[in-house]
Design an enzyme around this catalytic site. Structure first.
Site, PDB file in Angstrom:
ATOM      1  NE  ARG A   1     -19.098 -19.852  -0.831  1.00 19.87           N
ATOM      2  CZ  ARG A   1     -18.824 -20.878  -1.645  1.00 19.87           C
ATOM      3  NH1 ARG A   1     -17.594 -21.348  -1.729  1.00 19.87           N
ATOM      4  NH2 ARG A   1     -19.780 -21.434  -2.352  1.00 19.87           N
ATOM      5  CE  LYS A   2     -20.760 -15.193  -8.174  1.00 18.51           C
ATOM      6  NZ  LYS A   2     -21.584 -14.523  -9.202  1.00 18.51           N
ATOM      7  CB  THR A   3     -12.604 -14.952  -2.976  1.00 19.28           C
ATOM      8  OG1 THR A   3     -12.948 -16.255  -2.459  1.00 19.28           O
ATOM      9  CG2 THR A   3     -13.427 -13.907  -2.239  1.00 19.28           C
TER      10      THR A   3
END
Length: 292
Positions: free
Chosen positions: A136-138
């Site tokens: 979820r590191k976006t």
């Protein structure tokens, strides 16, 4: 596979927001060129996996332009110099109005797809049977595009957002008091429809999570060999009890250069933030055809 079929109507609003951000008031450059019909060619000038086609198309659709593609989405592009991959037709000012927004989307999405494809190729070469996923590191406001690029490149998106799956990390555990209590509280609101994943720092924590009913156990920041030993111990220990309802995931510091060292038969999921973080963009440009 046509991943465009996954997209609901919300992406059209996102594209409208991107255009609004880029031109919040007057389009001064558009005033200069006017409404004369023009054609522009999209060139790829570096290696990439073509990804982001539906978003590129929607930019120009909202501006009254049409796009004709010469290459398929998901295709590996490796131009010698530059390669024409699409043609955009429409009023000059509308083409230029959408140019930078469309290119920004395509360049980043194709870069992520290329990184994902390279990892996927390593996975196939090494014979790893598990799932390799992004995280979820976006980028805020750009997640849909980035996760789409991951899919086109051949990897798993992992959870899309906080509502997609319940992931209990160290801060959740510390705030709740224990892994068991955190899992119980999560299950009370998540019901049967949502899986629960627990981040664990040791085999003991993994055992507690499994006993509490976690569906996925993340072994966080384990080294390659340490991971393999821990994963094997956990799987064997619980198999002896007839328990096999859980998956083991490895995450933390895994890169394209090191991922192969984490592959083993006891790991079901390998998640990597480097699929979406620090990824070079693919060089695309859009050039209006000069008239004699």
């Amino acid at each position: 596979m046509d991943y465009a079929h996954l997209l609901a109507t919300n992406y059209k609003r996102i594209i409208a927001d991107y255009l609004q951000e880029d031109v919040p008031s007057f389009d001064y450059g558009g005033y200069v060129v006017g409404e004369e019909p023009q054609e522009a060619t999209l060139y790829c000038k570096a290696e990439g996996v073509l990804a982001g086609v539906p978003f590129f198309d929607e930019v120009f659709h909202q501006l009254g332009c049409s796009v004709e593609w010469f290459n398929m989405e998901g295709e590996l592009l490796n131009p010698q110099g530059k390669l024409a991959v699409a043609r955009v037709t429409g009023p000059a000012r509308k083409i230029l109005l959408g140019e930078r927004t469309a290119l920004n989307i395509l360049c980043r999405c194709s870069g992520i797809a290329l990184r994902a494809r390279k990892v996927h190729d390593i996975q196939k070469a090494e014979g790893f049977k598990g799932v390799i996923a992004a995280t979820r590191k976006t980028t805020p406001g750009f997640r849909l595009v980035e996760k789409y690029g991951v899919l086109v490149g051949g990897l798993d998106t992992h959870r899309m957002d906080l509502s997609s799956m319940i992931m209990l990390k160290d801060n959740h555990i510390w705030s709740s008091g224990s892994i068991t209590k955190a899992v119980q509280q999560a299950r009370s609101v998540g019901g049967f429809a949502l899986k629960i994943e627990v981040e664990c720092q040791s085999e003991e924590e993994a055992d507690e999570a499994i006993a509490a009913g976690a569906d996925i156990v993340m072994l966080d920041n384990f080294t390659g060999e340490g991971l393999k030993a821990a994963a094997k111990n956990i799987k064997q220990r619980w198999a002896a009890k007839g328990v096999n309802h859980f998956l083991l995931e490895s995450s933390g510091g895994i890169t394209i250069d090191t991922c192969a060292s984490y592959f083993c038969e006891d790991i079901d999921v390998l998640s990597m933030s480097t699929v979406t973080q620090g990824v070079p963009h693919v060089d695309f440009s859009l050039k209006i055809t000069q008239k004699n």
